[in-house]
Design a protein around this motif. Structure first.
Motif, mmCIF file in Angstrom:
data_model
loop_
_atom_site.group_PDB
_atom_site.id
_atom_site.type_symbol
_atom_site.label_atom_id
_atom_site.label_comp_id
_atom_site.label_asym_id
_atom_site.label_seq_id
_atom_site.Cartn_x
_atom_site.Cartn_y
_atom_site.Cartn_z
ATOM 1 N N VAL A 108 0.941 -1.148 0.057
ATOM 2 C CA VAL A 108 -0.184 -0.065 0.026
ATOM 3 C C VAL A 108 0.854 1.179 0.050
ATOM 4 C CG1 VAL A 108 -1.867 1.378 1.111
ATOM 5 C CG2 VAL A 108 -1.840 -1.249 1.099
ATOM 6 N N ALA A 109 1.938 1.199 0.912
ATOM 7 C CA ALA A 109 2.762 2.296 0.747
ATOM 8 C C ALA A 109 3.422 2.675 -0.608
ATOM 9 C CB ALA A 109 3.844 2.157 1.797
ATOM 10 N N LEU A 110 3.831 1.415 -1.236
ATOM 11 C CA LEU A 110 4.313 1.669 -2.532
ATOM 12 C C LEU A 110 3.461 2.320 -3.494
ATOM 13 C CD1 LEU A 110 6.651 1.082 -4.730
ATOM 14 C CD2 LEU A 110 5.773 -1.109 -4.838
ATOM 15 N N THR A 111 2.406 1.818 -3.281
ATOM 16 C CA THR A 111 0.954 2.278 -4.302
ATOM 17 C C THR A 111 0.907 3.650 -3.860
ATOM 18 O OG1 THR A 111 0.190 -0.015 -4.427
ATOM 19 C CG2 THR A 111 -1.324 1.841 -5.117
ATOM 20 N N LEU A 112 0.747 4.096 -2.826
ATOM 21 C CA LEU A 112 0.569 5.639 -2.564
ATOM 22 C C LEU A 112 1.821 6.323 -2.983
ATOM 23 C CD1 LEU A 112 -0.892 5.357 0.918
ATOM 24 C CD2 LEU A 112 -2.001 5.766 -1.149
ATOM 25 N N GLY A 113 2.891 5.891 -2.983
ATOM 26 C CA GLY A 113 4.113 6.604 -3.375
ATOM 27 C C GLY A 113 4.073 6.690 -4.884
ATOM 28 N N ASN A 114 3.430 5.622 -5.624
ATOM 29 C CA ASN A 114 3.345 5.940 -7.164
ATOM 30 C C ASN A 114 2.289 6.730 -7.535
ATOM 31 O OD1 ASN A 114 5.599 4.065 -7.776
ATOM 32 N ND2 ASN A 114 4.300 2.169 -7.857
ATOM 33 N N THR A 115 1.199 6.880 -6.704
ATOM 34 C CA THR A 115 -0.015 7.718 -6.780
ATOM 35 C C THR A 115 0.868 9.218 -6.859
ATOM 36 O OG1 THR A 115 -1.477 6.170 -5.962
ATOM 37 C CG2 THR A 115 -2.040 8.556 -6.062
ATOM 38 N N ARG A 116 1.681 9.531 -6.057
ATOM 39 C CA ARG A 116 2.296 10.787 -5.849
ATOM 40 C C ARG A 116 2.781 11.294 -7.272
ATOM 41 N NH1 ARG A 116 4.617 12.377 0.074
ATOM 42 N NH2 ARG A 116 3.157 10.981 1.367
ATOM 43 N N ALA A 117 3.722 10.213 -7.780
ATOM 44 C CA ALA A 117 4.545 10.553 -8.862
ATOM 45 C C ALA A 117 3.548 10.696 -10.233
ATOM 46 C CB ALA A 117 5.425 9.479 -9.046
ATOM 47 N N ARG A 118 2.253 10.015 -10.118
ATOM 48 C CA ARG A 118 1.329 9.978 -11.295
ATOM 49 C C ARG A 118 0.565 11.427 -10.964
ATOM 50 N NH1 ARG A 118 0.661 3.511 -10.472
ATOM 51 N NH2 ARG A 118 2.057 3.176 -11.920
#
Length: 263
Positions: A108-118
């Protein structure tokens, strides 16, 4: 590396590409890190319009300070540089609140980090679109083609990649040559997606110098069993990341339908 010639080559390449594309210049996301500082400086050296964009999302103050310091000095050095700040924290929070509540696992943390980048990618294309600018990527060779340390359709979503053929150590050499602020030159590399205390090395498990070494060994045809101790561990880290992230580095797979099925 012939630093001056490499610098001139990238600047001329950027200027020629924008001219042929019929655009005014480039937009660059400035994070307070070495890659974005070097990329934005090289873009500024073209003499074309350059828009530096700050896009904080619960950003650590050190990242913000370094980004603002860089933008300030770059604007003083180049009249063609402008800047804008798009605070994406409220947008990110609203997005997260609209999603199902999940236990904070590493995935989940990784997904949220990727969401920031997107979200940042979308923002850069917004500013690029309304100003007639291309999005200049900031990824270096180790990140883009070695370990795939970037977000697909996030910081990997760009129009041009000026420094993607340079190793991290070479980016630092260019940074020194083009007068990137000392605070950025000395800062530990971090993508800023998980807090200032988490560096790229923390996430990957190896430093960029070690990854460059491993990348060179692969080019020589070396295998994991050729090494022992720390070298073996680093080499395996590189291979694992490279293998796992090939989906980022390769063109999107297309399911090709046999012609006989289509007639």
């Amino acid at each position: 590396m012939q630093t001056q010639k490499v610098t001139d080559h990238i600047v001329n390449w950027l200027k020629d590409y924008a001219t042929r594309a019929g655009v005014k210049g480039y937009v660059v996301g400035v994070s307070g890190g070495i890659d974005s500082a070097v990329t934005s400086t090289l873009c500024a050296m073209t003499g074309l319009e350059v828009l530096c964009v700050e896009m904080p999302i619960h950003q650590h103050k050190d990242h913000v300070t370094r980004a603002q310091e860089h933008i300030k000095q770059l604007s003083k050095r180049f009249e063609n540089v402008k800047d804008v700040r798009s605070d994406l924290t409220p947008i990110f929070d609203t997005f997260v609140e609209s999603m199902p509540t999940e236990e904070m696992t590493p995935q989940v943390a990784l997904t949220l980090g990727n969401t920031r980048a997107r979200l940042r990618m979308t923002t850069l294309y917004y500013h690029g679109g309304i100003n007639g600018l291309l999005v200049a990527g900031t990824g270096n060779k180790v990140e883009d083609f070695g370990v795939g340390f970037y977000t697909k359709y996030g910081d990997g979503g760009v129009d041009v990649s000026p420094v993607a053929d340079l190793l991290k150590s070479q980016v630092y050499k260019i940074g020194e040559h083009v007068s990137v602020p000392e605070s950025i030159m000395k800062a530990a590399p971090s993508d800023g997606l998980y807090g200032n205390e988490i560096t790229d090395e923390d996430q990957i498990g190896a430093s960029y110098d070690e990854l460059e070494w491993a990348m060179e060994q692969v080019s020589k045809g070396k295998k994991v069993d050729d090494f022992v101790g720390r070298e073996k561990k680093v080499f395996k880290i590189f291979i694992d990341f490279n293998t796992r992230n090939q989906h980022k580095m390769q063109p999107i797979p297309v399911c090709e339908i046999p012609y006989k099925y289509l007639t």
